[in-house]
Design a protein around this motif. Structure first.
Motif, mmCIF file in Angstrom:
data_model
loop_
_atom_site.group_PDB
_atom_site.id
_atom_site.type_symbol
_atom_site.label_atom_id
_atom_site.label_comp_id
_atom_site.label_asym_id
_atom_site.label_seq_id
_atom_site.Cartn_x
_atom_site.Cartn_y
_atom_site.Cartn_z
ATOM 1 N N MET A 1 0.839 -1.188 0.000
ATOM 2 C CA MET A 1 0.000 0.000 0.000
ATOM 3 C C MET A 1 0.878 1.242 0.000
ATOM 4 N N PRO A 2 0.405 2.318 -0.618
ATOM 5 C CA PRO A 2 1.199 3.537 -0.657
ATOM 6 C C PRO A 2 1.279 4.188 0.712
ATOM 7 N N LYS A 3 2.270 5.032 0.872
ATOM 8 C CA LYS A 3 2.437 5.770 2.106
ATOM 9 C C LYS A 3 1.428 6.911 2.163
ATOM 10 N N SER A 4 0.858 7.178 3.346
ATOM 11 C CA SER A 4 -0.076 8.286 3.488
ATOM 12 C C SER A 4 0.653 9.607 3.333
ATOM 13 N N THR A 5 0.130 10.467 2.503
ATOM 14 C CA THR A 5 0.756 11.760 2.238
ATOM 15 C C THR A 5 -0.273 12.867 2.357
ATOM 16 N N PHE A 6 0.030 13.882 3.149
ATOM 17 C CA PHE A 6 -0.836 15.040 3.315
ATOM 18 C C PHE A 6 -0.286 16.145 2.415
ATOM 19 N N THR A 7 -1.002 16.421 1.342
ATOM 20 C CA THR A 7 -0.538 17.344 0.319
ATOM 21 C C THR A 7 -1.126 18.744 0.516
ATOM 22 N N GLU A 8 -0.704 19.661 -0.319
ATOM 23 C CA GLU A 8 -1.278 21.013 -0.309
ATOM 24 C C GLU A 8 -2.772 20.960 -0.616
ATOM 25 N N ALA A 9 -3.149 20.085 -1.520
ATOM 26 C CA ALA A 9 -4.580 19.929 -1.824
ATOM 27 C C ALA A 9 -5.341 19.444 -0.594
ATOM 28 N N ASP A 10 -4.725 18.572 0.191
ATOM 29 C CA ASP A 10 -5.363 18.106 1.417
ATOM 30 C C ASP A 10 -5.463 19.226 2.444
ATOM 31 N N ALA A 11 -4.432 20.073 2.524
ATOM 32 C CA ALA A 11 -4.463 21.199 3.460
ATOM 33 C C ALA A 11 -5.597 22.161 3.105
ATOM 34 N N ARG A 12 -5.834 22.351 1.818
ATOM 35 C CA ARG A 12 -6.945 23.217 1.392
ATOM 36 C C ARG A 12 -8.295 22.560 1.658
ATOM 37 N N ASP A 185 1.770 13.825 12.982
ATOM 38 C CA ASP A 185 2.787 13.490 11.982
ATOM 39 C C ASP A 185 2.286 13.904 10.603
ATOM 40 N N TRP A 186 2.361 15.193 10.333
ATOM 41 C CA TRP A 186 1.868 15.716 9.051
ATOM 42 C C TRP A 186 2.636 15.152 7.871
ATOM 43 N N ASP A 187 3.912 14.868 8.047
ATOM 44 C CA ASP A 187 4.761 14.436 6.928
ATOM 45 C C ASP A 187 4.691 12.945 6.654
ATOM 46 N N GLY A 188 4.015 12.189 7.507
ATOM 47 C CA GLY A 188 3.877 10.758 7.267
ATOM 48 C C GLY A 188 5.151 9.973 7.455
ATOM 49 N N THR A 189 6.015 10.425 8.374
ATOM 50 C CA THR A 189 7.288 9.733 8.575
ATOM 51 C C THR A 189 7.249 8.729 9.729
ATOM 52 N N ARG A 190 6.153 8.694 10.477
ATOM 53 C CA ARG A 190 6.040 7.720 11.572
ATOM 54 C C ARG A 190 6.058 6.303 11.035
ATOM 55 N N ASP A 191 6.665 5.413 11.804
ATOM 56 C CA ASP A 191 6.685 3.995 11.466
ATOM 57 C C ASP A 191 6.017 3.237 12.620
ATOM 58 N N PRO A 192 4.680 3.184 12.641
ATOM 59 C CA PRO A 192 3.976 2.599 13.784
ATOM 60 C C PRO A 192 4.403 1.159 14.052
ATOM 61 N N ALA A 196 10.817 2.348 18.268
ATOM 62 C CA ALA A 196 10.613 3.649 18.910
ATOM 63 C C ALA A 196 9.337 3.670 19.738
ATOM 64 N N ASP A 197 8.361 2.847 19.377
ATOM 65 C CA ASP A 197 7.081 2.836 20.091
ATOM 66 C C ASP A 197 7.122 2.029 21.377
ATOM 67 N N MET A 198 8.265 1.396 21.668
ATOM 68 C CA MET A 198 8.390 0.740 22.960
ATOM 69 C C MET A 198 8.375 1.781 24.072
ATOM 70 N N ASP A 199 8.825 2.995 23.764
ATOM 71 C CA ASP A 199 8.731 4.116 24.687
ATOM 72 C C ASP A 199 7.493 4.946 24.343
ATOM 73 N N TYR A 200 7.014 5.712 25.312
ATOM 74 C CA TYR A 200 5.936 6.663 25.033
ATOM 75 C C TYR A 200 6.476 7.774 24.142
ATOM 76 N N GLN A 201 5.684 8.163 23.172
ATOM 77 C CA GLN A 201 6.015 9.346 22.397
ATOM 78 C C GLN A 201 4.735 10.091 22.068
ATOM 79 N N ASN A 202 4.872 11.394 21.844
ATOM 80 C CA ASN A 202 3.707 12.251 21.672
ATOM 81 C C ASN A 202 3.353 12.467 20.206
ATOM 82 N N ARG A 203 4.187 12.007 19.299
ATOM 83 C CA ARG A 203 3.944 12.216 17.868
ATOM 84 C C ARG A 203 3.116 11.056 17.343
ATOM 85 N N ILE A 204 1.938 11.374 16.766
ATOM 86 C CA ILE A 204 0.953 10.365 16.400
ATOM 87 C C ILE A 204 0.621 10.490 14.912
#
Length: 499
Positions: A1-12, A185-192, A196-204
């Motif tokens: 599956m493709p990576k989720s991407t939030f584009t300028e069109a999505d921001a509008r 995570d607006w840029d879609g760089t998280r790797d759920p 890194a998720d073994m620790d608590y983190q605030n970026r979702i």
């Protein structure tokens, strides 16, 4: 599956509430019912251009001086003729709260909190449309009145007008509010699910708050889709996970609105009574119940991180017993700040042993990982604020004070309803017994007449300090779920039906 991407069109396309609470502007909430679908549809459609988008929000953008945000309830979608769309939505959204007794029990909406006691949200008082109106304090009253009068001539009726007040960043009990928000995570760089998720983190991941994007399970949440060849849906984006479908859900979110009346006088009278009138001890009791200092800072001794957000960047890793911040404190229930593994990031062998149940204790498994249960909160206070000492001495003057609780999430069951039911209303949270959330608990006995009106402050030595006979401090006065659609989806939903 493709990576989720939030584009300028999505921001509008995304309503700005996802990114901002419009804190510099005053707010009125208009709850409307559709009486004439054709006329109401045209009137609502005429205001789409006034809805601010995420694209308009940013430090490099001119400030928004007045705007609105528009959302529709399940009953509203039915009134507009969209039952087929509702059939693709989450059942928690499409089923009225008042029609699900088991859910009311889980959420704590019983006794005084029951929908039969609500001022709005049930039967003929169930709203179809929520308009959130934002303007300067000087302009808001005229803006709200103008919109209200216009709606009455356009096939809509007013269910409730919910005015708000500005308590300068504090909620009615007197505590700094709005601090613990997730980072998106607006840029879609998280790797759920990574180490890194073994620790608590605030970026979702964005998909926890917006439909049409990957969530913390690396999956796409259920949402309404249309055939890609549908001639009436060509303005809608293609679904990332199903290229043969148009995504009506993309850039939309589920909005929860609950009117919470707060007994400010009762709260401070109670804590002052527990402290035998000593102001410092009363403040310490109240702060333990909330889990923060009145200023919003964490209680001294939690695992503060070096960050530019010290009031939000901390964990309870080294306070598992709750001797600094009690386990049952409000903020610890609402966001336990737990990672996927109790001990945090470890090596592969330790991780495997934990997965197999060969390491750790039952206590370690009592709280789910926080990353699957986060909310974006956009609430507004109403009524007048009172300093704690004054509130403890004052008699109730008959005026109502509280919070219009508003949150955004992509999965009502796993996010809002889980937090409300499993963490806040639950008298067994994290292995506790006989106590609900010290602020939001309804104090109704569990089956078997088990009390829920206690609050425990664990101590380093000896038994914990137990406060009993807590009265209810918050009463639900109304509530509803809404779909906050993307702007393209909103235009589709409000379009005239094809001939």
């Amino acid at each position: 599956m493709p990576k989720s991407t939030f584009t300028e069109a999505d921001a509008r396309d995304t309503q700005a509430l996802l990114k901002t609470a419009f804190d510099s502007l005053a707010c009125t909430l208009l709850l409307l019912r559709i009486e004439d679908a054709a006329v109401a549809r045209a009137w609502l459609r005429s205001h789409i251009n006034s809805v601010a988008s995420v694209q308009q929000i940013g430090r490099d953008k001119p400030p928004v001086e007045h705007t609105l945000q528009m959302s529709l309830s399940a009953a509203g979608l039915r009134a507009l003729g969209h039952q087929a769309i509702l059939d693709q939505c989450a059942s928690e959204f499409s089923t009225s709260l008042a029609d699900a007794p088991d859910r009311l029990q889980r959420l704590g909406d019983i006794a005084e909190n029951a929908p039969s006691n609500w001022a709005w949200g049930v039967a003929e008082r169930e709203p179809h449309v929520l308009l959130m109106l934002f303007a300067s304090k000087e302009q808001l009253a005229a803006f709200s009145t103008r919109m209200q009068e216009s709606a009455l001539t356009a096939g809509l009726t007013i269910v409730q007008r919910l005015d708000t007040s500005d308590m300068h960043g504090f909620e009615p009990f007197g505590f700094k509010d709005g601090i613990s928000q997730p980072g998106i995570d607006w840029d879609g760089t998280r790797d759920p699910g990574s180490d890194a998720d073994m620790d608590y983190q605030n970026r979702i991941t964005l998909g926890e708050f917006l439909l049409g994007y990957r969530n913390e399970y690396n999956l796409y949440t259920q949402r309404p889709l249309l055939p890609a060849q549908d001639s009436n849906a060509q303005s809608l984006p293609i679904a990332e996970d199903q290229p043969d479908r148009r995504d009506l859900g993309r850039n939309g979110s589920y909005l929860v609105l609950r009117q919470l009346q707060q007994d400010v006088n009762g709260f401070w009278r109670w804590v002052y009574g527990q402290a035998a009138g000593d102001a410092a001890a009363a403040t310490a009791q109240a702060q333990a119940m909330v889990g923060r200092q009145i200023s919003g800072e964490p209680l001294h001794g939690v695992d503060a991180q070096k960050s530019d957000q010290p009031a939000n960047d901390f964990t309870f890793t080294h306070d598992r017993a709750g001797q600094v911040c009690p386990i049952g404190a409000h903020i610890r229930r609402a966001n336990p700040r737990s990672g996927d593994y109790p001990d945090g990031r470890t090596g592969r062998v330790e991780k495997l042993l934990t997965l197999l149940g060969l390491r750790g204790s039952a206590e370690d498994d009592r709280i789910a990982s926080s990353r699957f249960h986060r909310l974006i909160r956009r609430g507004r206070e109403y009524g007048s604020a009172l300093p704690p000492a004054q509130a403890a001495q004052a008699t109730d003057n008959g005026s109502e004070t509280g919070l219009h609780f508003i949150c955004l999430n992509a999965n009502l069951a796993r996010q809002f309803e889980f937090i409300q039911g499993a963490w806040l209303a639950n008298a067994k949270f994290a292995g506790l017994s006989n106590e609900q959330d010290p602020l939001l608990g309804n104090r109704q006995p569990f089956p078997g007449n088990q009390p829920t009106d206690r609050f425990t402050r664990p101590q380093a030595a000896g038994p914990g300090l137990v406060s009993a006979n807590l009265p209810p401090f918050i009463t639900v006065r109304g509530g509803a779920y809404f779909l906050l659609p993307g702007l393209r989806a909103l235009a589709w939903l409000l379009a005239d039906p094809p001939n």
